[in-house]
Design an enzyme around this catalytic site. Structure first.
Site, PDB file in Angstrom:
ATOM      1  N   ALA A  52       0.841  -1.195   0.000  1.00  0.00           N
ATOM      2  CA  ALA A  52       0.000   0.000   0.000  1.00  0.00           C
ATOM      3  C   ALA A  52       0.875   1.243   0.000  1.00  0.00           C
ATOM      4  O   ALA A  52       2.085   1.160  -0.214  1.00  0.00           O
ATOM      5  CB  ALA A  52      -0.932  -0.016   1.210  1.00  0.00           C
ATOM      6  N   ASN A  53       0.280   2.407   0.224  1.00  0.00           N
ATOM      7  CA  ASN A  53       1.049   3.651   0.319  1.00  0.00           C
ATOM      8  C   ASN A  53       0.384   4.566   1.340  1.00  0.00           C
ATOM      9  O   ASN A  53      -0.636   4.210   1.931  1.00  0.00           O
ATOM     10  CB  ASN A  53       1.170   4.315  -1.059  1.00  0.00           C
TER      11      ASN A  53
END
Ligand code: C5P
Length: 223
Positions: free
Chosen positions: A29-30
């Site tokens: 993810a980020n």
């Protein structure tokens, strides 16, 4: 009560990060919170538009009155966007993962004698570029975002041309700016006409300003 400058318009917004599965319990993810994208969806709704928000797993709540479709991965996001065209304007504020794991495991990967697994990454579809270059369903106004940590405007100009969108809203997401996840944003609006440096403002204010510009660009015609 706010002016209904987008009344009769259909607007699609993407927001938040995407989650790319490694196995059923792990993902890539980020740090995108979804704050800016969700604020744009809310501002477009407040301006009278019919808004569809396609959101990855964001930290913020769904905006009031906005049809919000929840997705996880880039590929899910792409499908949801395509299913909700045509629109007058699409704003791609999501921080879509550039890569996904090619062969995500159906079962939890076990820590065992084999040592650490190697993740084989493949590129995700570029949602912004593919919609901006869509032969039949390209929205009249396509707006992309560019989160950069250096040469913000130069990269944004190149990105606008490469992706085929009308505008790029560029911002510096270096950790020192506190923009990623924070409440303020400092953006540059890059269009064919040139570059505008907007003053630092809340993400809600940036959203209102962008919505005003969108309404002006779409004009009064066709309502
Ligand atoms: O190339 P980059 O990811 O920096 O471009 C950012 C812009 O492209 C954002 O508007 C983002 O929402 C969009 N994008 C997308 N699909 C991707 C990657 C980026 O829609 N796979």
């Amino acid at each position: 009560p706010q002016q209904q400058i987008l009344k009769g318009r259909r607007v699609l917004v993407t927001s938040g990060p995407t989650h790319e599965p490694i196995d059923p319990v792990r993902f890539i993810a980020n740090r995108s919170s979804g704050k800016q994208g969700h604020a744009i969806a809310a501002a477009a709704r407040a301006a009278g538009a019919e808004v569809v928000l396609v959101s990855g797993p964001a930290e913020v709540a769904d905006p009031q009155g906005v049809r919000t479709l929840h997705v996880e991965s880039a590929r899910d996001m792409m499908a949801a966007v395509e299913e909700n065209l045509p629109v007058d304007c699409a704003i791609f504020a999501a921080a879509v993962a550039d890569w996904r794991v090619a062969d995500a495991s159906d079962q939890k990967i076990k820590k065992d004698a084999g040592g650490a697994p190697t993740l084989h990454l493949v590129e995700n579809p570029d949602i912004l570029a593919s919609i901006a270059r869509h032969h039949t369903l390209r929205p009249r106004l396509v707006v992309g975002f560019a989160a950069e940590t250096e040469q913000v405007v130069a990269h944004a100009k190149a990105k606008r041309e490469r992706k085929g969108c009308d505008w790029i809203v560029a911002n510096d997401v270096s950790p020192a700016t506190g923009i990623m996840g924070g409440d303020l944003n400092t953006v540059h609006l890059v269009s064919a006409a040139g570059v505008e440096d907007w003053p630092s403002a809340s993400k809600a204010e940036v959203a209102r300003r962008l919505v005003a510009r969108i309404a002006a660009a779409l004009g009064e015609a066709g309502r």
